[in-house]
Design a protein around this motif. Structure first.
Motif, PDB file in Angstrom:
ATOM      1  N   ARG A  20       0.874  -1.112  -0.093  1.00  0.00           N
ATOM      2  CA  ARG A  20       0.069  -0.005   0.065  1.00  0.00           C
ATOM      3  C   ARG A  20       0.868   1.191   0.003  1.00  0.00           C
ATOM      4  NH1 ARG A  20      -5.476  -1.167   3.645  1.00  0.00           N
ATOM      5  NH2 ARG A  20      -5.973  -2.908   2.515  1.00  0.00           N
ATOM      6  N   LEU A  21       2.000   1.165   0.568  1.00  0.00           N
ATOM      7  CA  LEU A  21       2.896   2.398   0.702  1.00  0.00           C
ATOM      8  C   LEU A  21       3.510   2.609  -0.597  1.00  0.00           C
ATOM      9  CD1 LEU A  21       4.239   4.625   2.260  1.00  0.00           C
ATOM     10  CD2 LEU A  21       5.911   3.255   3.118  1.00  0.00           C
ATOM     11  N   ARG A  22       4.055   1.470  -1.199  1.00  0.00           N
ATOM     12  CA  ARG A  22       4.469   1.536  -2.528  1.00  0.00           C
ATOM     13  C   ARG A  22       3.595   2.238  -3.444  1.00  0.00           C
ATOM     14  NH1 ARG A  22       4.666  -0.648  -7.691  1.00  0.00           N
ATOM     15  NH2 ARG A  22       6.443  -1.185  -8.766  1.00  0.00           N
ATOM     16  N   GLN A  23       2.282   2.059  -3.669  1.00  0.00           N
ATOM     17  CA  GLN A  23       1.336   2.345  -4.393  1.00  0.00           C
ATOM     18  C   GLN A  23       0.956   3.754  -4.151  1.00  0.00           C
ATOM     19  OE1 GLN A  23       0.023   0.441  -7.006  1.00  0.00           O
ATOM     20  NE2 GLN A  23      -0.477   2.383  -7.687  1.00  0.00           N
ATOM     21  N   ALA A  24       1.025   4.283  -2.710  1.00  0.00           N
ATOM     22  CA  ALA A  24       0.870   5.633  -2.393  1.00  0.00           C
ATOM     23  C   ALA A  24       2.077   6.475  -2.983  1.00  0.00           C
ATOM     24  CB  ALA A  24       0.662   5.675  -0.906  1.00  0.00           C
ATOM     25  N   ILE A  25       3.378   5.948  -2.961  1.00  0.00           N
ATOM     26  CA  ILE A  25       4.477   6.813  -3.577  1.00  0.00           C
ATOM     27  C   ILE A  25       4.471   6.638  -5.057  1.00  0.00           C
ATOM     28  CG2 ILE A  25       6.804   6.612  -3.724  1.00  0.00           C
ATOM     29  CD1 ILE A  25       7.116   5.242  -1.132  1.00  0.00           C
ATOM     30  N   PHE A  30       2.874  10.811  -1.726  1.00  0.00           N
ATOM     31  CA  PHE A  30       4.116  11.350  -0.827  1.00  0.00           C
ATOM     32  C   PHE A  30       5.085  12.106  -2.176  1.00  0.00           C
ATOM     33  CE2 PHE A  30       2.566   8.015   1.772  1.00  0.00           C
ATOM     34  CZ  PHE A  30       2.588   8.538   2.948  1.00  0.00           C
ATOM     35  N   ALA A  31       5.672  13.118  -1.980  1.00  0.00           N
ATOM     36  CA  ALA A  31       6.379  13.671  -2.856  1.00  0.00           C
ATOM     37  C   ALA A  31       7.871  13.156  -2.627  1.00  0.00           C
ATOM     38  CB  ALA A  31       6.515  15.281  -2.405  1.00  0.00           C
ATOM     39  N   LEU A  32       8.469  13.251  -3.947  1.00  0.00           N
ATOM     40  CA  LEU A  32       9.971  12.712  -3.926  1.00  0.00           C
ATOM     41  C   LEU A  32      10.713  13.307  -2.754  1.00  0.00           C
ATOM     42  CD1 LEU A  32      10.520  12.374  -7.717  1.00  0.00           C
ATOM     43  CD2 LEU A  32       9.559  10.657  -6.073  1.00  0.00           C
ATOM     44  N   SER A  73      12.994   7.998   7.599  1.00  0.00           N
ATOM     45  CA  SER A  73      12.993   7.615   6.335  1.00  0.00           C
ATOM     46  C   SER A  73      12.408   8.466   5.408  1.00  0.00           C
ATOM     47  CB  SER A  73      11.876   6.590   6.388  1.00  0.00           C
ATOM     48  OG  SER A  73      12.135   5.081   7.146  1.00  0.00           O
ATOM     49  N   PHE A  74      12.671   8.442   4.211  1.00  0.00           N
ATOM     50  CA  PHE A  74      12.421   9.651   3.090  1.00  0.00           C
ATOM     51  C   PHE A  74      12.228   8.898   1.825  1.00  0.00           C
ATOM     52  CE2 PHE A  74      15.192  11.415   6.024  1.00  0.00           C
ATOM     53  CZ  PHE A  74      14.556  12.717   6.364  1.00  0.00           C
ATOM     54  N   VAL A  75      11.298   9.500   1.014  1.00  0.00           N
ATOM     55  CA  VAL A  75      10.767   9.033  -0.324  1.00  0.00           C
ATOM     56  C   VAL A  75      12.325   9.157  -1.190  1.00  0.00           C
ATOM     57  CG1 VAL A  75       9.604   9.168  -2.384  1.00  0.00           C
ATOM     58  CG2 VAL A  75       8.392   9.326  -0.340  1.00  0.00           C
ATOM     59  N   PHE A  76      12.502   8.269  -2.263  1.00  0.00           N
ATOM     60  CA  PHE A  76      13.656   8.357  -2.941  1.00  0.00           C
ATOM     61  C   PHE A  76      13.620  10.104  -3.777  1.00  0.00           C
ATOM     62  CE2 PHE A  76      11.282   7.128  -6.179  1.00  0.00           C
ATOM     63  CZ  PHE A  76      11.443   7.693  -7.397  1.00  0.00           C
ATOM     64  N   GLN A  77      14.693  10.487  -4.117  1.00  0.00           N
ATOM     65  CA  GLN A  77      14.829  11.623  -4.822  1.00  0.00           C
ATOM     66  C   GLN A  77      16.087  11.395  -5.556  1.00  0.00           C
ATOM     67  OE1 GLN A  77      13.883  15.514  -3.484  1.00  0.00           O
ATOM     68  NE2 GLN A  77      14.288  16.623  -5.164  1.00  0.00           N
ATOM     69  N   PRO A  78      16.230  11.168  -6.859  1.00  0.00           N
ATOM     70  CA  PRO A  78      17.250  11.060  -7.686  1.00  0.00           C
ATOM     71  C   PRO A  78      18.009  12.278  -7.984  1.00  0.00           C
ATOM     72  CG  PRO A  78      15.378  10.589  -9.066  1.00  0.00           C
ATOM     73  CD  PRO A  78      15.017  10.905  -7.657  1.00  0.00           C
ATOM     74  N   SER A  79      19.464  12.380  -8.363  1.00  0.00           N
ATOM     75  CA  SER A  79      20.052  13.294  -8.929  1.00  0.00           C
ATOM     76  C   SER A  79      19.938  13.177 -10.264  1.00  0.00           C
ATOM     77  CB  SER A  79      21.342  13.297  -8.602  1.00  0.00           C
ATOM     78  OG  SER A  79      22.162  12.193  -8.916  1.00  0.00           O
ATOM     79  N   GLU A  80      20.333  14.052 -10.887  1.00  0.00           N
ATOM     80  CA  GLU A  80      20.165  14.203 -12.561  1.00  0.00           C
ATOM     81  C   GLU A  80      21.037  12.984 -12.935  1.00  0.00           C
ATOM     82  OE1 GLU A  80      21.364  17.313 -16.022  1.00  0.00           O
ATOM     83  OE2 GLU A  80      20.445  18.174 -14.086  1.00  0.00           O
ATOM     84  N   PRO A 231      -2.670  12.232   0.487  1.00  0.00           N
ATOM     85  CA  PRO A 231      -2.874  10.735   1.068  1.00  0.00           C
ATOM     86  C   PRO A 231      -4.032  10.261   1.382  1.00  0.00           C
ATOM     87  CG  PRO A 231      -1.129  12.056   2.062  1.00  0.00           C
ATOM     88  CD  PRO A 231      -2.005  12.928   1.273  1.00  0.00           C
ATOM     89  N   ARG A 232      -4.342   8.873   0.601  1.00  0.00           N
ATOM     90  CA  ARG A 232      -5.650   8.262   1.131  1.00  0.00           C
ATOM     91  C   ARG A 232      -5.610   6.894   1.574  1.00  0.00           C
ATOM     92  NH1 ARG A 232      -7.933   7.696  -4.934  1.00  0.00           N
ATOM     93  NH2 ARG A 232      -5.886   6.893  -5.051  1.00  0.00           N
ATOM     94  N   LEU A 233      -4.409   6.823   2.471  1.00  0.00           N
ATOM     95  CA  LEU A 233      -3.856   5.591   2.976  1.00  0.00           C
ATOM     96  C   LEU A 233      -5.263   5.279   4.023  1.00  0.00           C
ATOM     97  CD1 LEU A 233      -0.343   6.081   3.825  1.00  0.00           C
ATOM     98  CD2 LEU A 233      -1.367   4.765   1.768  1.00  0.00           C
ATOM     99  N   GLN A 234      -5.665   3.990   4.230  1.00  0.00           N
ATOM    100  CA  GLN A 234      -6.755   3.618   5.045  1.00  0.00           C
ATOM    101  C   GLN A 234      -6.235   2.866   5.899  1.00  0.00           C
ATOM    102  OE1 GLN A 234      -9.942   2.506   2.262  1.00  0.00           O
ATOM    103  NE2 GLN A 234     -10.410   4.579   1.830  1.00  0.00           N
ATOM    104  N   ARG A 235      -7.036   2.380   6.991  1.00  0.00           N
ATOM    105  CA  ARG A 235      -6.588   1.172   7.887  1.00  0.00           C
ATOM    106  C   ARG A 235      -6.846   0.077   7.289  1.00  0.00           C
ATOM    107  NH1 ARG A 235      -6.906   3.025  13.271  1.00  0.00           N
ATOM    108  NH2 ARG A 235      -7.527   0.856  14.056  1.00  0.00           N
ATOM    109  N   ILE A 236      -5.933  -0.788   7.678  1.00  0.00           N
ATOM    110  CA  ILE A 236      -5.753  -2.362   7.201  1.00  0.00           C
ATOM    111  C   ILE A 236      -6.827  -3.069   7.859  1.00  0.00           C
ATOM    112  CG2 ILE A 236      -4.247  -4.399   6.976  1.00  0.00           C
ATOM    113  CD1 ILE A 236      -2.086  -2.553   6.594  1.00  0.00           C
ATOM    114  N   GLN A 237      -7.536  -3.773   7.114  1.00  0.00           N
ATOM    115  CA  GLN A 237      -8.457  -4.901   7.772  1.00  0.00           C
ATOM    116  C   GLN A 237      -7.999  -6.280   8.122  1.00  0.00           C
ATOM    117  OE1 GLN A 237     -11.637  -3.763   8.885  1.00  0.00           O
ATOM    118  NE2 GLN A 237     -11.095  -1.793   7.926  1.00  0.00           N
TER     119      GLN A 237
END
Length: 242
Positions: A20-25, A30-32, A73-80, A231-237
């Motif tokens: 779910r976090l992968r899909q959110a990224i 989540f911003a880079l 922890s941070f979302v990746f942000q590549p260099s040029e 963000p639309r993350l929801q509780r996990i059932q």
């Protein structure tokens, strides 16, 4: 006689959180470069911090998350330079995947690519940047799904998440060029259909390398640091057991 029954094991809580976090990224929730709070994620998902921490470690292994000791922890942000390396890798892999797909399943891959073009057109008609990004990712993945070579697919999977997230992050940068993008994807399909891989490589080089210029513009304009979606993350059932 020994019988073998195939069944799918239920996913662990860590795997569910990671997925779910992968899909959110990828969807730009989540911003880079954005910091990811373990406490916030645990509260949103309704789980303890342990599966969240383990999920972040899994995503670090795919390059989508960077864990910095004593910082978080941070979302990746590549260099040029990273962007150029990713683009070079993509061109090499996609041309080879196209060769294999043409040889292994020409009719099937062309049909699937056309379906991808139809979905991209529908996204343009709906003025939906994220939907267009999903369709764009699926279009390129089609080459690998029809290549008949699992190793090529696995190699592409190493960067597929990053590529998809970058597409979404730059979707507003590309908004005025979607028709150009669609025409280039149509040309990709035609090259694959004709087996013209020299022409395909030249087109992909232009098509994919343009991402570097767009990324530079997005960074300079400050758009990379802004989430595309709320963000639309929801509780996990809990997963039912029997």
């Amino acid at each position: 006689m020994t019988r073998k029954f195939d069944f799918e094991m239920p996913k662990s809580l860590t795997e569910i959180v990671a997925s779910r976090l992968r899909q959110a990224i990828v969807d730009g929730e989540f911003a880079l470069g954005e910091m990811i709070s373990e406490d916030t994620l645990a509260a949103l998902f309704g789980v303890s911090r342990t599966p969240v921490r383990d999920a972040l470690t899994l995503l670090q292994n795919t390059g989508l998350v960077e864990i910095r000791p004593k910082r978080g922890s941070f979302v990746f942000q590549p260099s040029e330079d990273d962007m150029r390396a990713i683009c070079d890798f993509r061109v090499m892999l996609e041309v080879q995947a196209a060769r294999c797909a043409h040889r292994h399943d020409r009719e099937g891959v062309v049909k699937a690519l056309q379906a991808g073009l139809d979905e991209m057109q529908a996204a343009i008609d709906a003025d939906d940047d994220v939907r267009y990004g999903h369709a764009d990712s699926a279009f390129h993945l089609t080459l690998f799904l029809h290549s008949g070579n699992s190793y090529l697919h696995d190699a592409y999977d190493l960067v597929a998440g990053k590529i998809a997230a970058l597409r979404t992050a730059m979707s507003r940068q590309f908004a005025d060029a979607r028709e150009v993008s669609l025409n280039e994807h149509r040309a990709v399909m035609n090259f694959v259909d004709q087996g013209d891989f020299a022409g395909l490589e030249g087109l992909l080089r232009v098509h994919i390398d343009r991402t570097v210029d767009a990324y530079r513009l997005a960074v300079d304009s400050g758009r990379i640091g802004t989430p595309v979606r709320t963000p639309r993350l929801q509780r996990i059932q809990p997963t039912p057991t029997s």
